[in-house]
Scaffold this motif. Sequence first.
Motif, mmCIF file in Angstrom:
data_model
loop_
_atom_site.group_PDB
_atom_site.id
_atom_site.type_symbol
_atom_site.label_atom_id
_atom_site.label_comp_id
_atom_site.label_asym_id
_atom_site.label_seq_id
_atom_site.Cartn_x
_atom_site.Cartn_y
_atom_site.Cartn_z
ATOM 1 N N LYS A 42 0.839 -1.197 0.000
ATOM 2 C CA LYS A 42 0.000 0.000 0.000
ATOM 3 C C LYS A 42 0.876 1.250 0.000
ATOM 4 C CE LYS A 42 -0.468 -0.006 4.996
ATOM 5 N NZ LYS A 42 -1.334 -0.077 6.150
ATOM 6 N N GLY A 43 0.273 2.354 -0.333
ATOM 7 C CA GLY A 43 0.989 3.632 -0.358
ATOM 8 C C GLY A 43 1.158 4.162 -1.773
ATOM 9 N N THR A 44 1.853 5.289 -1.831
ATOM 10 C CA THR A 44 2.058 5.944 -3.130
ATOM 11 C C THR A 44 3.382 5.508 -3.730
ATOM 12 O OG1 THR A 44 0.819 7.876 -2.388
ATOM 13 C CG2 THR A 44 2.292 8.198 -4.258
ATOM 14 N N VAL A 45 3.348 5.174 -4.999
ATOM 15 C CA VAL A 45 4.572 4.876 -5.741
ATOM 16 C C VAL A 45 4.735 5.959 -6.805
ATOM 17 C CG1 VAL A 45 5.763 3.256 -7.257
ATOM 18 C CG2 VAL A 45 4.393 2.393 -5.351
ATOM 19 N N VAL A 46 5.875 6.650 -6.775
ATOM 20 C CA VAL A 46 6.144 7.700 -7.754
ATOM 21 C C VAL A 46 7.060 7.140 -8.844
ATOM 22 C CG1 VAL A 46 7.269 9.932 -8.124
ATOM 23 C CG2 VAL A 46 5.833 9.580 -6.107
ATOM 24 N N VAL A 47 6.651 7.331 -10.084
ATOM 25 C CA VAL A 47 7.435 6.835 -11.228
ATOM 26 C C VAL A 47 8.040 8.034 -11.960
ATOM 27 C CG1 VAL A 47 7.355 5.516 -13.374
ATOM 28 C CG2 VAL A 47 5.893 4.854 -11.454
ATOM 29 N N GLY A 48 9.318 7.923 -12.322
ATOM 30 C CA GLY A 48 9.999 8.993 -13.054
ATOM 31 C C GLY A 48 10.513 8.501 -14.391
ATOM 32 N N ILE A 49 10.433 9.352 -15.384
ATOM 33 C CA ILE A 49 10.935 9.009 -16.721
ATOM 34 C C ILE A 49 11.878 10.131 -17.151
ATOM 35 C CG2 ILE A 49 8.925 10.081 -17.870
ATOM 36 C CD1 ILE A 49 9.158 7.892 -20.028
ATOM 37 N N CYS A 50 13.051 9.762 -17.675
ATOM 38 C CA CYS A 50 14.051 10.800 -17.967
ATOM 39 C C CYS A 50 13.837 11.429 -19.332
ATOM 40 C CB CYS A 50 15.459 10.222 -17.882
ATOM 41 S SG CYS A 50 15.854 9.076 -19.196
ATOM 42 N N PHE A 51 13.117 10.777 -20.194
ATOM 43 C CA PHE A 51 12.912 11.310 -21.534
ATOM 44 C C PHE A 51 11.516 10.946 -22.007
ATOM 45 C CE2 PHE A 51 16.598 12.910 -24.131
ATOM 46 C CZ PHE A 51 15.822 13.755 -24.884
ATOM 47 N N PRO A 52 10.505 11.724 -21.598
ATOM 48 C CA PRO A 52 9.136 11.399 -22.024
ATOM 49 C C PRO A 52 9.063 11.314 -23.547
ATOM 50 C CG PRO A 52 9.125 13.181 -20.422
ATOM 51 C CD PRO A 52 10.565 12.956 -20.801
ATOM 52 N N GLY A 53 8.440 10.283 -24.033
ATOM 53 C CA GLY A 53 8.292 10.137 -25.480
ATOM 54 C C GLY A 53 9.191 9.081 -26.079
ATOM 55 N N PHE A 54 10.281 8.720 -25.391
ATOM 56 C CA PHE A 54 11.134 7.655 -25.913
ATOM 57 C C PHE A 54 10.340 6.345 -25.848
ATOM 58 C CE2 PHE A 54 15.920 7.808 -26.427
ATOM 59 C CZ PHE A 54 15.902 9.068 -26.968
ATOM 60 N N PRO A 55 10.125 5.689 -26.995
ATOM 61 C CA PRO A 55 9.228 4.521 -27.004
ATOM 62 C C PRO A 55 9.610 3.442 -25.991
ATOM 63 C CG PRO A 55 9.709 5.203 -29.244
ATOM 64 C CD PRO A 55 10.573 6.043 -28.350
ATOM 65 N N VAL A 56 10.914 3.110 -25.915
ATOM 66 C CA VAL A 56 11.310 2.042 -24.996
ATOM 67 C C VAL A 56 11.005 2.438 -23.545
ATOM 68 C CG1 VAL A 56 13.292 0.799 -24.075
ATOM 69 C CG2 VAL A 56 13.019 1.022 -26.531
ATOM 70 N N LEU A 57 11.242 3.697 -23.225
ATOM 71 C CA LEU A 57 10.982 4.151 -21.854
ATOM 72 C C LEU A 57 9.481 4.160 -21.571
ATOM 73 C CD1 LEU A 57 13.547 7.089 -21.566
ATOM 74 C CD2 LEU A 57 13.822 4.700 -20.896
ATOM 75 N N GLU A 58 8.714 4.568 -22.556
ATOM 76 C CA GLU A 58 7.254 4.553 -22.379
ATOM 77 C C GLU A 58 6.758 3.113 -22.188
ATOM 78 O OE1 GLU A 58 5.417 7.100 -21.918
ATOM 79 O OE2 GLU A 58 6.705 8.748 -22.575
ATOM 80 N N ASN A 59 7.387 2.187 -22.924
ATOM 81 C CA ASN A 59 7.024 0.776 -22.753
ATOM 82 C C ASN A 59 7.361 0.283 -21.348
ATOM 83 O OD1 ASN A 59 6.021 0.480 -25.303
ATOM 84 N ND2 ASN A 59 7.831 -0.512 -26.154
ATOM 85 N N ARG A 60 8.529 0.690 -20.850
ATOM 86 C CA ARG A 60 8.893 0.301 -19.479
ATOM 87 C C ARG A 60 7.859 0.849 -18.493
ATOM 88 N NH1 ARG A 60 15.347 1.782 -19.153
ATOM 89 N NH2 ARG A 60 16.122 0.099 -20.465
ATOM 90 N N ALA A 61 7.493 2.128 -18.701
ATOM 91 C CA ALA A 61 6.515 2.751 -17.805
ATOM 92 C C ALA A 61 5.202 1.970 -17.829
ATOM 93 C CB ALA A 61 6.283 4.203 -18.223
ATOM 94 N N LYS A 62 4.825 1.560 -19.040
ATOM 95 C CA LYS A 62 3.582 0.793 -19.184
ATOM 96 C C LYS A 62 3.665 -0.504 -18.383
ATOM 97 C CE LYS A 62 0.950 -1.412 -22.881
ATOM 98 N NZ LYS A 62 1.082 -1.890 -24.275
#
Lengths: 334, 384
Positions: free
Chosen positions: B178-198
Amino acid sequence: MSTSKAASRRIRMPDELGVFIALLVLIGIIGALQPKFLNINTFLNVMANNSILGMLALGTVFLLAMREIDLSFGMILNLSGVLAGLSMIAGVPVELGILIALVAGLTMGTLNGYLSVQFRLPLIIITLGTASIYQGTSLIVNNKGSVLPPPEVKAHWFFQFMGGLTDFPVPPIVIVFLVLAVVLHFVLHRSRFGYRILAIGSNPDSARLAGINVDGSRIQVAALMGVIAGFGGAMFLGFRGAIDPTTGYQLLLPVIAAAIIGGTPLSGGSGTIIGAVLGTLVVGVIATGVVFLGIDATWSTFVTGVVIVVAVGIDQLVRVQRRNRAAVASAGGQ
Amino acid sequence: MRKRVGIAAVAAAFAVTAAACGGTADTATEAPAEETPAEAPAEEAPAEAPADDIEIGFVTHVVGNPFIQQIIDAALQAGEDLGVTVTVAGPTGGEADAQLAAVENLVAAGVDGIATSVPSSSMDNALNAIIDSGIPVATFNLLSPAVNAPYVGEKSVESGRILGARIVELLGGEQQAKGTVVVGICFPGFPVLENRAKGVQEALAKAPGIKVEGPFDVKVDAAENYSKWEGLYQANPDVAALVGLCAPDVESLGQLKAKNPKAKFIAGGYDLTPGNVAAIANDTAQVSLGQTPFMQGYLPVYMLVQAIRDGVKLEPGFVDAGTEIATSNPLQVIQPYGLPQLTFDELAVIAGDPKKSREFYQPLVDGIIKNWQAEVQPIANESS
């Protein structure tokens, strides 16, 4: 006065001669070390890869001539291209999509100029903020992904032609860049608009006293930069077939470097479109040269920086010497 | 006269600087072809080094990044093993168009094959044109499915799921977390990073007690990255976990935890760079996933050499580089493809020493790399 001195005064060497010869020398050195570099296709490749950068450098000449710097043109290019691409994907005709890019660029540039005049702040300060606004807007509207028109849209002649998918012998993006350079050369040096900009850059107070609408001209120049960036966004879309969230982010320094290397000073009052074209080629040739010479990736940035600093420094030294000589000659004639 | 001196000075500066730097090129030219067989038996260097003059252009989306440097080191090792020249190029700023210009310049300079990451779709047309012209291309690390070339990299969505599941586990499991999990991305829009976020968000969504915030833009520059994370922590002092998707994040989160020893958040992210490994080792961060940079650097060069020497046709397809999982409790590094587990000291040595890395990954060279054609999956599997 001797005959030779009189002749030398009549035949005035163009200001861009120095950077032109420097470009030839650079090409010569790289070609001597790596003969494969001396190939027309390589040269066209350099021009094509740097045409978008060059278009922005042309607009930057107008800004520098008026003692202004815009930090947002890369983001304007990005957002304009994104809006054009998304509208094409949504079914808007390609020609209209290009127009949307131009209007978007014009709007953003005008907003920059308007805010700068209203807040009585230099454009560089205003565009520190608007650059992030345009970048953020682009990320929001493109949903953080690349804008990739579908094949049926890319079958349009614009994408086929600009993307070099026809048998046209020269990359069309190069032709577009050179035509734009010719047009802007005449705008800067043969139009009232151009004279006003140079007058304001030379001495804003005198220009105001002479009845020139300084604020209006600042907005117009910012708008011109916006239109050029919007045009660049549309051309990028056609040239590469897609536009990314990162497109345009890293153009700021090379673009300003190209304009300054070409001979447009930061101090305002003068500018050279031909010089900006040559400066763009110098930047492009250096970037290509480090690859041809096998300079590793870690060192290539260093080499690029050294060559640019030396080029600009030497050019400035030469200019100072010329000014001093002219001052001495003028004093001697009195 | 002065102008001529000036021009000569510019030219001389370029020539001298180029000469000074050219000798230190990131190439494997220093490895004489005849030495390779003596140093490495045939089975260690699958595509042996004949006396040809092959040059591979190896282009990354950024230079000066510790993780990318591990990939570059592996590519140079492959060049040395196979007796080919590997010339490395890439922008410092991570812009795709500058990267593409580097690719096109290398092609114009006459390289025989290109290995490149593909950070954006705007590279597709030009890369496919290069492939159509007969120059083999292999891609790594960042994928664009429209490029007609094989891709070596992680399963990006799946790796996000693995990371998210580890975070849920560290928070007590799906039912207890339980609790809040904060996710950070260093380059919004990079497909691989967006996939990881997903993938991360998918895994976190399985725990009903977890509330996900983000992904927030935490920037890629190390100093900026730290300050972004610090700001996110200050805004969420009771956060249960901070999860990054890029190489600088774990090290930043470790520093943040060290600065706030009473903080109870779990820290997780990607890549086994020396700084990240140190953070895991001292338990200021709890989990970091590696994407086997050795595979991503070595295999594309291997593929290209096979294509050039043996005429192997490079078709679009995906080769999974494998996911490494480093955890602080227990302190271990789980390796893919049956590689032996590493201690953290060993991992730190490998991360910073290309020769040691080459020795450790010998089983990969003898196995999946040698037999890569049997490992090719459909491109769609990368994001499945």
